[in-house]
Motif scaffolding. Structure first.
Motif, mmCIF file in Angstrom:
data_model
loop_
_atom_site.group_PDB
_atom_site.id
_atom_site.type_symbol
_atom_site.label_atom_id
_atom_site.label_comp_id
_atom_site.label_asym_id
_atom_site.label_seq_id
_atom_site.Cartn_x
_atom_site.Cartn_y
_atom_site.Cartn_z
ATOM 1 N N ILE A 181 39.074 39.168 55.084
ATOM 2 C CA ILE A 181 38.412 39.417 53.712
ATOM 3 C C ILE A 181 38.269 37.897 52.928
ATOM 4 N N VAL A 182 37.361 37.494 52.840
ATOM 5 C CA VAL A 182 36.989 36.148 52.289
ATOM 6 C C VAL A 182 36.421 36.233 50.829
ATOM 7 N N LEU A 183 36.887 35.211 49.990
ATOM 8 C CA LEU A 183 36.733 35.281 48.507
ATOM 9 C C LEU A 183 36.019 34.001 48.299
ATOM 10 N N SER A 184 34.796 33.849 47.844
ATOM 11 C CA SER A 184 34.110 32.694 47.080
ATOM 12 C C SER A 184 35.082 31.671 46.519
ATOM 13 N N PRO A 185 34.893 30.326 46.763
ATOM 14 C CA PRO A 185 35.818 29.349 45.950
ATOM 15 C C PRO A 185 34.938 29.107 44.614
ATOM 16 N N PHE A 186 33.662 29.894 44.391
ATOM 17 C CA PHE A 186 33.270 29.684 43.154
ATOM 18 C C PHE A 186 33.614 31.003 42.317
ATOM 19 N N ALA A 187 34.485 31.752 42.699
ATOM 20 C CA ALA A 187 35.130 32.878 42.016
ATOM 21 C C ALA A 187 33.864 33.765 41.288
ATOM 22 N N ASN A 188 32.851 34.281 42.250
ATOM 23 C CA ASN A 188 31.822 35.173 41.890
ATOM 24 C C ASN A 188 31.455 36.021 42.897
ATOM 25 N N SER A 189 31.903 35.982 43.981
ATOM 26 C CA SER A 189 31.410 37.092 45.339
ATOM 27 C C SER A 189 32.629 37.001 46.258
ATOM 28 N N GLY A 190 32.196 37.737 47.217
ATOM 29 C CA GLY A 190 33.182 37.655 48.592
ATOM 30 C C GLY A 190 32.527 38.432 49.759
ATOM 31 N N ILE A 191 33.145 38.466 50.820
ATOM 32 C CA ILE A 191 32.610 39.123 51.833
ATOM 33 C C ILE A 191 33.608 40.031 52.531
#
Length: 432
Positions: A324-334
């Motif tokens: 699980i990886v979460l965006s550094p822009f705090a709006n999405s993830g995969i």
């Protein structure tokens, strides 16, 4: 063909090692047992394990400040199979340019075998460490010319390393022994010397099946950092809770303290496969890829509310969430799906207290879809901020988080042909 051989090799690894080395679902491969060839040696490849300068008994303190945010980086992958499909202890160094182009200069070294997982780095990117499949820790370092040197091929004496968590200062690494307490399960502290040599500092927190941990920055200036741990229990945590907020001691080695605990899944049937936290430190996501629970694979969403943990909900079905990886822009993830051969997109809405995360299905791919993807590493700084590198059978895929919440696939960088078993990628690590 590669998927079949890789599955067979995983089966082989399972028969050679205790069950605690691998997630249980990866041990159940009866249809390919006949393809296993356990006990066959890999072809030796020369490595540069040489004399390392001595470290004092106390271990001098090193300032491991992060390097320039925008710069070329080293990417290290493991190649767990040789050209004949037998086990291999080979690792390869790739170059990642400042503008995101990968290149292979065929630079190899040897430590211990590692079929999948993460390779972690100190904040300055000098020292890399891997929790190898026999429970040992492999350690290497880059000199000022970029040449790699093996420091420890197989360091032991700090529990049975299931996974590693780097201390934010880079002077320690924490070892998670994903076992029951009676068999040594818990968190171990290991000191990292200036030259990369390790020194065990012992068990700092007994725990049952600690499978993943994320260290958070201090809530206020001057406070000690905290950590979120996924474990069936830790120290004196309440029974039935498997996610814990810990107060990290100001000086190590010392025991942390349990601040809060909750049940991430509402049952005791999960096998934790991944742990990630949002860039705003408001949520932690925990993957479950158990194949024997009778419950569809899932991801738990847990809120961090001051000194309290609260389970918000469950995202399901998400087959085999190996990363699980979460965006550094705090709006999405995969969510990387291993057996699903897919990368699923998550939408993150911090304003929603009830459904902050929504699964939106697989992303669009450049070329063919992923083939048995596994580890995924995020670049959080510089011009490549938001870039994710994902290990696959045939190479390394790059995916980019956009500041607008988009998730874009850049395609696969192959490290061999479809029939080249020695090019199969296991674990991956990227300099910070």
């Amino acid at each position: 063909m590669l998927a079949c051989v890789a599955s067979a090799a995983l089966c082989c690894a399972a028969m050679m090692a205790p069950a605690r080395l691998l997630p249980i679902h990866r041990l159940f491969l009866p249809l390919v047992v006949a393809l296993c060839a356990c006990g066959q040696p890999a072809t030796p490849v020369a490595s540069r394990e040489g004399p390392i300068s001595d470290v004092s008994e106390e271990g001098p303190s090193c300032e491991r400040w992060p390097q320039r945010a925008s710069r070329p980086r080293k990417v290290v992958v493991s190649h767990p199979y040789d050209a004949d499909g037998y086990g291999s202890d080979l690792y390869e160094v790739l170059d990642l340019s400042e503008d995101g182009k990968l290149s292979a200069r065929r630079a190899f070294f040897q430590m211990g075998r590692l079929a999948f997982g993460r390779i972690v780095f100190t904040p300055d990117g000098e020292v890399g460490l891997a929790a190898q499949e026999d429970g040992s820790i492999g350690v290497f370092r880059f000199d000022r010319f970029g040449a790699v040197q093996v420091v420890h091929r197989a360091f032991t004496g700090a529990g049975y390393a299931g996974s590693l968590v780097m201390d934010p200062l880079g002077n320690r690494v924490y070892v998670l022994d994903n076992e029951w307490r009676e068999w040594g399960g818990g968190i171990y502290s290991v000191r990292i010397g200036c030259d990369g040599r390790l020194k065990s500092e012992g068990l700092v927190a007994a725990a049952k099946r600690p499978a993943g941990m994320s260290i958070l920055p201090p809530p206020r200036r001057g406070d000690a950092p905290r950590a979120v741990l996924a474990a069936a229990d830790v120290l004196g945590s309440p029974a039935g809770n498997d996610v814990h907020l810990l107060a990290w001691p100001a000086r190590m080695p010392a025991a942390p303290a349990v601040i809060s605990s909750t049940s991430g899944f509402g049952d005791d049937l999960s096998i934790v496969s991944a742990v990630a936290r949002t860039a705003d430190d408001r949520y932690v996501l925990i993957g479950d890829n158990s194949e024997f629970s009778g419950i569809a694979n899932r991801v738990s969403v847990v809120a961090l509310e001051g000194d309290t943990l609260r389970r918000v909900g469950i995202l399901t079905p998400l087959l085999d969430p190996v990363a699980i990886v979460l965006s550094p822009f705090a709006n999405s993830g995969i969510v990387v799906s291993g057996y699903g051969n897919a990368i699923f997109r998550l939408v993150y809405d911090p304003a929603s207290a009830t459904t902050p995360f929504v699964a939106k299905g697989a992303i669009s791919y450049v070329g063919r879809r992923p083939q048995l993807p596994s580890g995924a590493e995020l670049i959080e700084r510089g011009g490549l901020r938001g870039r994710v590198l994902i290990a696959e059978l045939e190479g390394v895929r790059q995916v980019v988080f956009g500041s607008d919440g988009a998730v874009t696939d850049l395609g696969l960088f192959p490290l061999g042909t479809e029939d080249d078993l020695g090019s199969i990628v296991g674990a991956i690590g990227v300099q910070p």
